[in-house]
Each structure stands twice: as C-alpha cells, then as structure tokens.
Design an enzyme around this catalytic site. Structure first.
Site, short mmCIF file in Angstrom:
data_model
loop_
_atom_site.label_atom_id
_atom_site.label_comp_id
_atom_site.label_asym_id
_atom_site.label_seq_id
_atom_site.Cartn_x
_atom_site.Cartn_y
_atom_site.Cartn_z
N LYS A 1 111.81 24.36 61.14
CA LYS A 1 110.45 25.04 61.70
C LYS A 1 110.56 24.71 63.16
CE LYS A 1 105.99 25.91 59.93
NZ LYS A 1 105.04 25.59 59.01
N GLY B 1 105.91 32.58 61.45
CA GLY B 1 104.52 32.28 61.25
C GLY B 1 103.49 32.54 62.50
N PHE C 1 102.69 30.14 64.32
CA PHE C 1 102.65 29.25 65.27
C PHE C 1 104.10 29.02 65.64
CE2 PHE C 1 98.33 29.04 64.00
CZ PHE C 1 97.83 28.89 64.97
N GLY C 2 104.89 29.49 64.97
CA GLY C 2 106.43 29.06 64.99
C GLY C 2 107.33 29.87 64.13
N ASP D 1 95.22 24.67 52.93
CA ASP D 1 95.89 25.92 52.82
C ASP D 1 96.75 26.20 51.89
OD1 ASP D 1 96.52 28.49 53.84
OD2 ASP D 1 98.16 27.76 55.32
N LEU E 1 114.15 32.58 58.30
CA LEU E 1 113.30 32.62 56.91
C LEU E 1 111.95 33.26 57.21
CD1 LEU E 1 114.18 29.09 55.47
CD2 LEU E 1 115.16 31.29 54.55
P1 ATP Z 1 101.13 31.01 58.78
O1 ATP Z 1 101.42 30.62 60.42
O2 ATP Z 1 99.93 31.54 58.68
O3 ATP Z 1 100.89 29.69 58.17
P2 ATP Z 1 103.49 31.33 57.53
O4 ATP Z 1 103.08 30.09 56.49
O5 ATP Z 1 104.10 32.49 56.92
O6 ATP Z 1 102.20 31.81 58.32
P3 ATP Z 1 105.25 29.30 58.47
O7 ATP Z 1 104.75 28.19 57.89
O8 ATP Z 1 105.65 28.95 59.93
O9 ATP Z 1 104.29 30.46 58.57
O10 ATP Z 1 106.52 29.91 57.71
C1 ATP Z 1 107.21 30.96 58.02
C2 ATP Z 1 108.07 31.28 56.97
O11 ATP Z 1 109.01 30.38 56.58
C3 ATP Z 1 107.48 31.71 55.72
O12 ATP Z 1 107.75 32.81 55.13
C4 ATP Z 1 107.76 30.59 54.47
O13 ATP Z 1 107.56 30.89 53.27
C5 ATP Z 1 109.04 30.22 55.16
N1 ATP Z 1 109.36 28.55 54.99
C6 ATP Z 1 108.43 27.57 55.21
N2 ATP Z 1 108.87 26.61 55.01
C7 ATP Z 1 110.23 26.77 54.15
C8 ATP Z 1 110.95 25.86 53.38
N3 ATP Z 1 110.53 24.64 53.37
N4 ATP Z 1 111.97 26.52 52.64
C9 ATP Z 1 112.19 28.07 52.76
N5 ATP Z 1 111.39 28.77 53.50
C10 ATP Z 1 110.27 28.18 54.02
MG MG Z 2 102.17 28.28 57.51
#
Ligand code: ATP
Ligand code: MG
Ligand code: MG
Length: 329
Positions: free
Chosen positions: A37, A17, A19-20, A169, A14
């Site tokens: 995640k 990010g 950090f993961g 955030d 999906l």
């Molecule tokens: P950052 O590290 O700057 O926060 P980010 O928010 O893109 O970046 P993550 O929070 O790790 O990083 O999320 C990675 C991806 O997964 C994003 O595109 C986010 O929209 C998606 N994502 C996160 N949580 C969910 C969820 N519960 N359902 C569907 N997609 C999700």
């Molecule tokens: Mg994030």
C-alpha cells in the site's frame, strides 16, 4: 535509490482507496507476493501524518492467524531516503514497536522535500474478500460454513480488541481470504482513521451522513455497518462499534441475497427500522437472538468478541480442529 523500486517488482494494481493505492508485488529477495500500500503523505497536516504513522505502529503489533499480516512499513522521499518503521519478520511484540523518533517527516527538510513523501506498507497478499464471496453466496451457502467463517472473524476481532485496538471499518470489503482460504481481517482503521480526521476538520461529511458513502469499488461502503453511536458522533466510542458491524456481517453470513437490489432493500430495512425478513427470523431463531444483541442500539448491551467466542458458537467441527493442528505443524 528507492527501496520500493529496488526490492519489489510491481505485478498489477489491486485497487485504489481514498488515501492511496495498493499493488500486488513480487519481492525480489524472497520471491513471494505481497500487497504493498502506498500512501502519499503530502498535503496532510503534521498531526494527521503523525497519526497515520502511529496507526501503522499499532498495526505492526497485531499478529494473529486471522488478521492480515503486516510485514513492514517505510517512508520514502523523492530523494530516495527511507526510514524503516518496523523490522521485517520481527515476531516479538518488543521488536515490532518501532522508535517513533525514526520518522523524521518534520525534519525531512520541510517545504519542498515533503512534497513527495510516501508511506509504504508491505502486507500479506489476500486474493479475495468476503464481499466478493457474498456475490455468489446464494449458491454456496452452508450452515456449517457460515459458522466456520463467523468463528474465524470473531477470533481475529477478539485479538484486535485484546490489543486495545478498534477496527472502526469492519465490512465484508475489509475482511479477506488468504491463499489457504482462511479469514484475514485487514484494512485496519487506516482509512477510517483518516476519514474521522477529515470529519473533525469539516465537521460534517455529507455523503456519509446521507448513506451513500462509496468505497473504491463504487459500492455503497460503510453505511450499513456503522454503529449508531458513530453516526451520532458520540465523543467516546469503544470496541463495541466493531461488534455492531460484526452483527450486520453475521446477518449477511446467514442470509444469502439473490441480487444486489435485494441486499440493499433488506439491509436498509435492518438499518433504518431494525426489521428482519420474517421467514429468516423463523428459520434461524438462535441466530436471531445473537443478532439482536450484536445490533443493540446501546453499545453496552452488545456482547464482546470474547463473550461471543465463549458462549455463542456451536461446538467446533472436527475438521476445524484438524485444520488448526495442521496449521501449527
Ligand atoms: P477506502 O480508502 O475507503 O478504505 P479501500 O478500502 O478500497 O477504500 P484501500 O484500503 O486503499 O482502499 O485498498 C485498495 C484496494 O486494495 C481494495 O480493493 C482492497 O481490497 C485491496 N487490498 C487492500 N489490502 C489488500 C491485501 N492485503 N491483499 C489484497 N488486496 C488488498
Ligand atoms: Mg481502506
Ligand atoms: Mg477497504
């Protein structure tokens, strides 16, 4: 003996990010889809790891119809040992607070074993974000719908704040839609939390300060939504930082942008000069007043989420009531 590999079938990524990464998974036991995640805990100081884990504990306390549901979290090492942070399906606040001693990162053998320690967070899968909705918003904008979305966001945020938690955030990328098209606030402070941690170490994060902070999708991320006191690194911040972010999102809800460039220019003017498009201000005088207060430079001049709910929203529409009732039965 990995719990992740045992219990989940990974369907697709999906996104990644800072950090993961997050994967869409099917749980083999209940057949349902979840977003999982995976965060590598290696290379982080014990203090940072501890804060990540405490943050997860905090998240597990949040249970609300407009907040992404966190089911469980666990830690795995390459040897397959795992420690559960909170039990699946626990509904009471009591049972969802895990015992912090359970997480034996520090005594996982130290050294080599810590090399590959991962934190997994199983959460509700949300197929869309508000950011994605905004991409096609100019064709679907509707006054009642804008209030409807705003109300759901504020209800979720009021719950977050009532638990003593600051999201830190809040952006359209971190506001999701669930499978029923209801708003779910997600991505709870975890990454922001870590970024703040980094900030402490580095003193200064040039990309953020320059306003070109990029999120995983390559879009300009948090800059437009960041409260001035966060940028100025006040030693104490409170939940009003989220009310500032909410203000910018409120504006976007009422101002569809035809192009990404227009959005960038208008939001830049708002951020840097506090300027709003004149025609917009004339068209939505009531919204203008609330917007100004949400974007107040001084946190104490911004209304709280509860105050917004109590005195700033129009009466609920019939079908909003009906939907609430239907949700409960
Ligand atoms: P950052 O590290 O700057 O926060 P980010 O928010 O893109 O970046 P993550 O929070 O790790 O990083 O999320 C990675 C991806 O997964 C994003 O595109 C986010 O929209 C998606 N994502 C996160 N949580 C969910 C969820 N519960 N359902 C569907 N997609 C999700
Ligand atoms: Mg994030
Ligand atoms: Mg995010």
């Amino acid at each position: 003996n990995s719990r992740y590999l045992n219990d989940f079938e990974e369907l697709r990524s999906l996104g990644q990010g800072g950090f993961g990464r997050v994967a869409l998974c099917k749980n083999k036991l209940d057949g349902r889809q979840y977003a999982v995640k995976k965060i590598r805990l290696k290379d982080r100081s014990p203090q940072v790891n501890e804060k990540i884990l405490r943050e997860v504990a905090t998240l597990s306390r949040l249970q609300h119809q407009h907040i992404v549901r966190y089911y469980q979290a666990w830690v795995e090492t390459e040897y397959g040992h795992h420690n559960i942070l909170n039990a699946s399906g626990s509904r009471t606040a009591e049972s969802s607070i895990f015992s912090y001693d359970d997480i034996s990162l520090s005594d996982a053998g130290g050294g080599n074993k810590q090399e590959s320690t991962y934190l997994y967070i199983q959460m509700e899968y949300c197929p869309r974000t508000l950011r994605q909705d905004f991409e096609t918003y100019s064709s679907s904008f509707d006054v009642d719908h804008a209030w409807h979305l705003f109300r759901q966001i504020v209800e979720g945020l009021a719950h977050v704040h009532s638990q003593g938690i600051i999201h830190r955030d809040l952006t359209p990328s971190n506001i999701f839609f669930d499978v029923r098209n209801d708003i779910k606030i997600g991505d709870f402070g975890l990454a922001k939390f870590l970024k703040l941690e980094q900030l402490d170490h580095d003193q200064y994060l040039p990309t953020e300060a320059m306003g070109v902070s990029m999120d995983g999708t390559g879009q300009v991320g948090t800059y437009f939504y960041t409260a001035p006191e966060v940028e100025q690194k006040w030693p104490q911040i409170n939940e009003k930082v989220d009310m500032y972010s909410l203000g910018v999102i409120f504006f976007e809800l009422w101002h569809p942008f035809a192009t990404a460039m227009e959005r960038h220019l208008v939001l830049s003017d708002l951020k840097q000069k506090g300027d709003l498009p004149k025609s917009w201000a004339a068209q939505f005088p009531a919204q203008l007043n609330l917007l100004r207060r949400l974007l107040s430079p001084s946190p104490s001049d911004r209304p709280s989420a509860v105050e917004v709910l109590q005195s700033e929203l129009p009466p609920r529409m019939e079908d909003e009531w009906l939907n609430d009732v239907l949700r409960m039965i």
